[in-house]
Design a protein around this motif. Structure first.
Motif, PDB file in Angstrom:
ATOM      1  N   ARG A 281      -8.336   2.340  -7.674  1.00 26.75           N
ATOM      2  CA  ARG A 281      -7.405   3.446  -7.886  1.00 26.75           C
ATOM      3  C   ARG A 281      -7.150   3.616  -9.377  1.00 26.75           C
ATOM      4  NH1 ARG A 281      -2.341   2.647  -3.791  1.00 26.75           N
ATOM      5  NH2 ARG A 281      -1.997   0.773  -5.021  1.00 26.75           N
TER       6      ARG A 281
ATOM      7  N   THR B  70     -11.014  -1.334  -2.801  1.00 29.96           N
ATOM      8  CA  THR B  70     -10.454  -0.070  -3.258  1.00 29.96           C
ATOM      9  C   THR B  70     -10.337  -0.067  -4.774  1.00 29.96           C
ATOM     10  OG1 THR B  70      -9.155   0.063  -1.230  1.00 29.96           O
ATOM     11  CG2 THR B  70      -8.483   1.502  -3.017  1.00 29.96           C
TER      12      THR B  70
ATOM     13  N   HIS C 245      -4.293   7.900  -7.950  1.00 24.70           N
ATOM     14  CA  HIS C 245      -5.425   8.496  -7.230  1.00 24.70           C
ATOM     15  C   HIS C 245      -6.352   7.386  -6.760  1.00 24.70           C
ATOM     16  CE1 HIS C 245      -4.691  12.700  -8.163  1.00 24.70           C
ATOM     17  NE2 HIS C 245      -4.388  12.317  -9.387  1.00 24.70           N
ATOM     18  N   THR C 246      -6.827   7.502  -5.530  1.00 24.40           N
ATOM     19  CA  THR C 246      -7.837   6.586  -5.027  1.00 24.40           C
ATOM     20  C   THR C 246      -9.197   7.095  -5.485  1.00 24.40           C
ATOM     21  OG1 THR C 246      -6.489   6.012  -3.128  1.00 24.40           O
ATOM     22  CG2 THR C 246      -8.863   5.543  -2.960  1.00 24.40           C
TER      23      THR C 246
ATOM     24  N   TRP D 226       0.828  -1.213   0.000  1.00 27.24           N
ATOM     25  CA  TRP D 226       0.000   0.000   0.000  1.00 27.24           C
ATOM     26  C   TRP D 226       0.858   1.257   0.000  1.00 27.24           C
ATOM     27  CZ3 TRP D 226      -4.660   0.252  -1.552  1.00 27.24           C
ATOM     28  CH2 TRP D 226      -5.526  -0.827  -1.383  1.00 27.24           C
TER      29      TRP D 226
ATOM     30  N   SER E 199     -12.181   5.127  -5.163  1.00 29.62           N
ATOM     31  CA  SER E 199     -13.173   4.731  -4.156  1.00 29.62           C
ATOM     32  C   SER E 199     -12.530   3.773  -3.177  1.00 29.62           C
ATOM     33  CB  SER E 199     -14.405   4.091  -4.808  1.00 29.62           C
ATOM     34  OG  SER E 199     -14.092   2.819  -5.327  1.00 29.62           O
ATOM     35  N   ARG E 200     -13.098   3.790  -1.987  1.00 23.04           N
ATOM     36  CA  ARG E 200     -12.625   2.907  -0.934  1.00 23.04           C
ATOM     37  C   ARG E 200     -13.856   2.584  -0.090  1.00 23.04           C
ATOM     38  NH1 ARG E 200      -7.644   5.156   1.021  1.00 23.04           N
ATOM     39  NH2 ARG E 200      -8.911   7.006   1.265  1.00 23.04           N
TER      40      ARG E 200
ATOM     41  N   THR F 112       3.264   5.819  -2.371  1.00 20.95           N
ATOM     42  CA  THR F 112       3.298   7.044  -1.572  1.00 20.95           C
ATOM     43  C   THR F 112       4.657   7.296  -0.947  1.00 20.95           C
ATOM     44  OG1 THR F 112       2.505   5.893   0.404  1.00 20.95           O
ATOM     45  CG2 THR F 112       0.839   6.880  -1.033  1.00 20.95           C
TER      46      THR F 112
ATOM     47  N   THR G 121      -8.199  -2.491  -9.096  1.00 18.95           N
ATOM     48  CA  THR G 121      -9.186  -2.820  -8.067  1.00 18.95           C
ATOM     49  C   THR G 121      -8.523  -3.802  -7.103  1.00 18.95           C
ATOM     50  OG1 THR G 121     -10.102  -4.623  -9.399  1.00 18.95           O
ATOM     51  CG2 THR G 121     -11.177  -2.482  -9.586  1.00 18.95           C
ATOM     52  N   SER G 122      -8.804  -3.610  -5.834  1.00 21.46           N
ATOM     53  CA  SER G 122      -8.189  -4.498  -4.844  1.00 21.46           C
ATOM     54  C   SER G 122      -9.189  -4.859  -3.758  1.00 21.46           C
ATOM     55  CB  SER G 122      -6.949  -3.843  -4.223  1.00 21.46           C
ATOM     56  OG  SER G 122      -7.309  -2.652  -3.575  1.00 21.46           O
TER      57      SER G 122
END
Length: 193
Positions: A59, A57, A42-43, A23, A45-46, A27, A88-89
């Protein structure tokens, strides 16, 4: 024609550390130097599934392609192109599983790729090691009629994917070592307080 390959890597770190490092991969301050093909993340949705306890998630990841073959440079007007991908994760800490699927959202008229990655505790040492399995498929679409050319483009893409996978795994390994050092210094700091 489809170019497909599978890779497996064993991290000698526990599942929770490896997934935390994964993760942090995009970053970390060193990301631009090590993973220079990654331009932006960019994320989108989570969502936490409170019943199952899993994190879902989505991204967007923007990457720069490898240098294109001459004839493709003429078509796209440059040495490399920017490609937008969707990742997607699903992370299930109860089952200790993390599954990631990445596909390209742009350039689909030219090429399609899908990469599936899974992180699981290693069966021989489930508390200490983690196994990463990656399956990647690449298909060059408009060049089906020119099978030899399509095959070269697919192979070039597959080679770059494999090179970037190695860089990514090495980077996650570095972050795991950092997290390990960080976690071993926390108890020492707590005891001296």
């Amino acid at each position: 024609m489809v170019r497909a390959y599978t890779q497996e890597h064993i991290y000698r770190h526990p599942w929770d550390r490896v997934t935390s490092a994964s993760w942090r991969k995009f970053t970390d301050p060193d990301t631009p130097a090590v993973l220079s093909h990654v331009l932006d993340v960019h994320t989108l949705s989570r969502r936490l599934d409170t019943i199952a306890g899993s994190l879902h998630t989505v991204r967007s990841i923007t990457v720069r392609s490898p240098t294109l073959p001459f004839f493709l440079r003429r078509i796209v007007g440059g040495e490399a192109v920017v490609c937008h991908c969707i990742e997607t994760s699903v992370v299930d800490p109860r089952a200790r599983s993390m599954d990631i699927v990445s596909v390209n959202a742009s350039l689909r008229g030219l090429i399609e790729f899908e990469e599936r990655s899974s992180y699981r505790p290693h069966p021989e040492n489930p508390e200490g090691w983690t196994v990463l399995r990656q399956q990647t498929s690449i298909r060059c679409k408009p060049l089906k009629a020119l099978a030899a050319v399509a095959e070269k483009v697919e192979q070039r893409c597959a080679d770059r994917f494999q090179q970037n996978s190695v860089k990514g795994r090495e980077f996650v390994e570095r972050i795991c070592k950092y997290l390990e050092a960080e976690s071993s210094s926390v108890p020492a700091a707590a005891m001296s307080s």
